[in-house]
Design an enzyme around this catalytic site. Structure first.
Site, PDB file in Angstrom:
ATOM      1  N   HIS A 161      -0.982  -0.175  -9.907  1.00  0.00           N
ATOM      2  CA  HIS A 161      -1.656  -1.130  -9.009  1.00  0.00           C
ATOM      3  C   HIS A 161      -2.130  -2.372  -9.790  1.00  0.00           C
ATOM      4  O   HIS A 161      -3.330  -2.689  -9.819  1.00  0.00           O
ATOM      5  CB  HIS A 161      -2.837  -0.459  -8.297  1.00  0.00           C
ATOM      6  CG  HIS A 161      -3.234  -1.158  -7.025  1.00  0.00           C
ATOM      7  ND1 HIS A 161      -3.631  -0.507  -5.896  1.00  0.00           N
ATOM      8  CD2 HIS A 161      -3.286  -2.481  -6.707  1.00  0.00           C
ATOM      9  CE1 HIS A 161      -3.932  -1.373  -4.946  1.00  0.00           C
ATOM     10  NE2 HIS A 161      -3.720  -2.593  -5.424  1.00  0.00           N
ATOM     11  N   ARG A 167       0.844  -1.193   0.000  1.00  0.00           N
ATOM     12  CA  ARG A 167       0.000   0.000   0.000  1.00  0.00           C
ATOM     13  C   ARG A 167       0.878   1.241   0.000  1.00  0.00           C
ATOM     14  O   ARG A 167       1.964   1.253   0.610  1.00  0.00           O
ATOM     15  CB  ARG A 167      -0.896   0.029   1.256  1.00  0.00           C
ATOM     16  CG  ARG A 167      -2.027  -0.983   1.239  1.00  0.00           C
ATOM     17  CD  ARG A 167      -3.087  -0.683   0.181  1.00  0.00           C
ATOM     18  NE  ARG A 167      -4.170  -1.645   0.185  1.00  0.00           N
ATOM     19  CZ  ARG A 167      -4.289  -2.690  -0.655  1.00  0.00           C
ATOM     20  NH1 ARG A 167      -3.378  -2.900  -1.589  1.00  0.00           N
ATOM     21  NH2 ARG A 167      -5.329  -3.499  -0.591  1.00  0.00           N
TER      22      ARG A 167
HETATM   23  P1  NDP Z   1      -1.537 -11.832   4.845  1.00  0.00           P
HETATM   24  O1  NDP Z   1      -2.494 -11.321   5.844  1.00  0.00           O
HETATM   25  O2  NDP Z   1      -1.676 -13.233   4.354  1.00  0.00           O
HETATM   26  O3  NDP Z   1      -0.046 -11.654   5.376  1.00  0.00           O
HETATM   27  C1  NDP Z   1       0.372 -10.551   6.088  1.00  0.00           C
HETATM   28  C2  NDP Z   1       1.782 -10.779   6.588  1.00  0.00           C
HETATM   29  O4  NDP Z   1       2.244  -9.590   7.213  1.00  0.00           O
HETATM   30  C3  NDP Z   1       1.860 -11.892   7.637  1.00  0.00           C
HETATM   31  O5  NDP Z   1       3.030 -12.638   7.462  1.00  0.00           O
HETATM   32  C4  NDP Z   1       1.930 -11.113   8.956  1.00  0.00           C
HETATM   33  O6  NDP Z   1       2.622 -11.798   9.994  1.00  0.00           O
HETATM   34  C5  NDP Z   1       2.728  -9.901   8.517  1.00  0.00           C
HETATM   35  N1  NDP Z   1       2.507  -8.764   9.419  1.00  0.00           N
HETATM   36  C6  NDP Z   1       1.368  -8.099   9.679  1.00  0.00           C
HETATM   37  N2  NDP Z   1       1.567  -7.121  10.560  1.00  0.00           N
HETATM   38  C7  NDP Z   1       2.872  -7.163  10.886  1.00  0.00           C
HETATM   39  C8  NDP Z   1       3.696  -6.406  11.752  1.00  0.00           C
HETATM   40  N3  NDP Z   1       3.206  -5.383  12.480  1.00  0.00           N
HETATM   41  N4  NDP Z   1       4.999  -6.742  11.839  1.00  0.00           N
HETATM   42  C9  NDP Z   1       5.503  -7.765  11.122  1.00  0.00           C
HETATM   43  N5  NDP Z   1       4.781  -8.519  10.268  1.00  0.00           N
HETATM   44  C10 NDP Z   1       3.477  -8.210  10.153  1.00  0.00           C
HETATM   45  O7  NDP Z   1      -1.617 -10.819   3.601  1.00  0.00           O
HETATM   46  P2  NDP Z   1      -1.368 -11.130   2.063  1.00  0.00           P
HETATM   47  O8  NDP Z   1      -0.030 -11.739   1.908  1.00  0.00           O
HETATM   48  O9  NDP Z   1      -2.525 -11.832   1.468  1.00  0.00           O
HETATM   49  O10 NDP Z   1      -1.395  -9.640   1.456  1.00  0.00           O
HETATM   50  C11 NDP Z   1      -0.519  -8.628   1.929  1.00  0.00           C
HETATM   51  C12 NDP Z   1      -0.965  -7.281   1.379  1.00  0.00           C
HETATM   52  O11 NDP Z   1      -0.662  -7.175  -0.010  1.00  0.00           O
HETATM   53  C13 NDP Z   1      -2.464  -6.997   1.427  1.00  0.00           C
HETATM   54  O12 NDP Z   1      -2.876  -6.615   2.718  1.00  0.00           O
HETATM   55  C14 NDP Z   1      -2.615  -5.899   0.410  1.00  0.00           C
HETATM   56  O13 NDP Z   1      -2.467  -4.655   1.035  1.00  0.00           O
HETATM   57  C15 NDP Z   1      -1.446  -6.121  -0.549  1.00  0.00           C
HETATM   58  N6  NDP Z   1      -1.908  -6.515  -1.883  1.00  0.00           N
HETATM   59  C16 NDP Z   1      -1.542  -5.754  -2.958  1.00  0.00           C
HETATM   60  C17 NDP Z   1      -1.946  -6.098  -4.227  1.00  0.00           C
HETATM   61  C18 NDP Z   1      -1.544  -5.304  -5.414  1.00  0.00           C
HETATM   62  O14 NDP Z   1      -2.076  -5.521  -6.505  1.00  0.00           O
HETATM   63  N7  NDP Z   1      -0.604  -4.393  -5.283  1.00  0.00           N
HETATM   64  C19 NDP Z   1      -2.771  -7.291  -4.479  1.00  0.00           C
HETATM   65  C20 NDP Z   1      -3.086  -8.028  -3.281  1.00  0.00           C
HETATM   66  C21 NDP Z   1      -2.674  -7.634  -2.033  1.00  0.00           C
HETATM   67  P3  NDP Z   1       2.023 -13.154  10.633  1.00  0.00           P
HETATM   68  O15 NDP Z   1       2.040 -14.169   9.497  1.00  0.00           O
HETATM   69  O16 NDP Z   1       2.964 -13.515  11.690  1.00  0.00           O
HETATM   70  O17 NDP Z   1       0.634 -12.819  11.074  1.00  0.00           O
HETATM   71  C1  OXD Z   2      -5.778  -6.265  -3.027  1.00  0.00           C
HETATM   72  C2  OXD Z   2      -5.298  -5.320  -4.026  1.00  0.00           C
HETATM   73  O1  OXD Z   2      -5.652  -6.009  -1.823  1.00  0.00           O
HETATM   74  O2  OXD Z   2      -5.575  -5.514  -5.226  1.00  0.00           O
HETATM   75  O3  OXD Z   2      -6.293  -7.319  -3.430  1.00  0.00           O
HETATM   76  O4  OXD Z   2      -4.616  -4.366  -3.677  1.00  0.00           O
END
Ligand code: NDP
Ligand code: OXD
Length: 306
Positions: A269, A221
């Site tokens: 994006h 983001r």
């Molecule tokens: P998940 O919820 O599966 O994974 C999040 C990860 O971040 C986990 O490993 C979690 O740790 C870690 N995390 C969260 N908070 C913290 C913190 N404070 N400190 C350290 N680690 C932290 O999310 P996804 O992998 O599915 O997606 C990640 C992000 O990607 C989405 O939220 C979205 O914003 C973005 N995205 C962007 C897209 C694009 O087109 N650009 C498309 C899709 C998603 P733990 O495993 O230990 O809980």
């Molecule tokens: C998502 C994205 O969160 O597209 O899926 O950013």
């Protein structure tokens, strides 16, 4: 029982047609046209208008139309019902391939050769030898990305809230772990959810701990990044290139300084766009679950924000 699609500003025909293969089209309504508010028990949402979900007395479940839920949780009037998100291996593969492609773009100096082409300059240079990738966030997308990069011979570290045991991936947690990861990452990939804890994590203090000449890939983001800190570090040469797919304001305004900034590669994006074909089955599954008063799949924890 009916579904509300609350996804303003996007063409929805493909989504509606696909959903209609599974449920009665008369049970699908598109915000703001809601003939019977009492009938809506499930909402499919992406970047909805704050407050637009709070007048639905039967609402029992909300699903994000993406992997992220930050824009939904940003609604201070969000009804207190379970919130699910898309978890799709196809989406994770797309993200992994996108990140790998950006890394290859940098390693192979494609931006430089593109510039040389514009002045008919023939000037070979070997690929960069950078090998170490640090991934912030080892969830669905971070793990898929880590797996692909390990397969491609990179040394991969990941940072997450809880420790992970992934083959050939160094797992770090906490402040100390973050510092260790940053100081060794030739490529820093941000795949964190946007929460109060992760906002502005790509700030001057953290980015300046990367090795000289590092590249940053932000596919999570725009709010994760301190834009001015990045520009300062690009201008000083500390960071060589930033691959940015996400921005605080999207579309990125024409007057934004990123457009003209040397060393920034912008994509709109697109790193992992939700695929209607593969996402619809889990949306339908959750709709049926809400109708049957069963818990939805892939719910997020509102407390942690992801
Ligand atoms: P998940 O919820 O599966 O994974 C999040 C990860 O971040 C986990 O490993 C979690 O740790 C870690 N995390 C969260 N908070 C913290 C913190 N404070 N400190 C350290 N680690 C932290 O999310 P996804 O992998 O599915 O997606 C990640 C992000 O990607 C989405 O939220 C979205 O914003 C973005 N995205 C962007 C897209 C694009 O087109 N650009 C498309 C899709 C998603 P733990 O495993 O230990 O809980
Ligand atoms: C998502 C994205 O969160 O597209 O899926 O950013």
């Amino acid at each position: 029982m009916a579904m509300l699609i609350n996804i303003p500003g996007r063409p929805l025909n493909k989504l509606i047609n696909k959903l209609s293969e599974y449920i009665n089209p008369d049970d699908i309504h598109v915000w703001p046209n809601v003939p019977d508010k009492n009938a809506i028990n499930f909402a499919l949402v992406w970047k909805h208008q704050a407050g637009s979900l709070n007048d639905l007395p039967s609402l029992a479940g909300i699903s994000s139309f993406g992997a992220g839920v930050d824009s939904i949780l940003a609604d201070s009037e969000l009804p207190n019902v379970p919130l699910a998100r898309i978890v799709d291996p196809d989406l994770a593969d797309n993200m992994a391939n996108f990140v790998y492609t950006m890394i290859q773009h940098h390693k192979l100096r494609l931006a430089q050769f593109g510039q040389q082409q514009s002045s008919a300059t023939w000037k070979p240079k070997s690929p960069r030898r950078n090998k170490h990738v640090g991934i912030l966030g080892l969830g669905q997308l971070g793990q898929a990305t880590a797996r692909l990069l390990v397969q491609q011979g990179f040394t991969v570290s990941g940072w997450s809230a809880s420790k992970k045991a992934l083959p050939n991936v160094f797992s770090y947690t906490g402040e100390e772990g973050l510092t260790t990861l940053l100081t060794q990452s030739d490529y820093l990939v941000c795949l964190l959810p946007l929460t109060a804890q992760t906002t502005n994590i790509l700030n001057y203090n953290n980015l300046s701990q990367l090795p000289q000449g590092a590249a940053v890939i932000n596919v999570a983001r725009g709010e994760h990044l301190d834009d001015d800190a990045l520009i300062t570090l690009l201008n000083s040469g500390h960071i060589d290139t930033a691959y940015l797919d996400v921005f605080k304001q999207e579309p990125l305004p024409k007057e934004h300084k990123f457009w003209q900034q040397k060393g920034i590669f912008i994509t709109p994006h697109v790193s992992a766009v939700t695929n209607v074909e593969t996402a619809v089955s889990q949306i339908i599954e959750n709709y049926h679950r809400v109708n049957a008063e069963q818990p939805m799949l892939n719910c997020i924890d509102r407390e942690s924000g992801y």
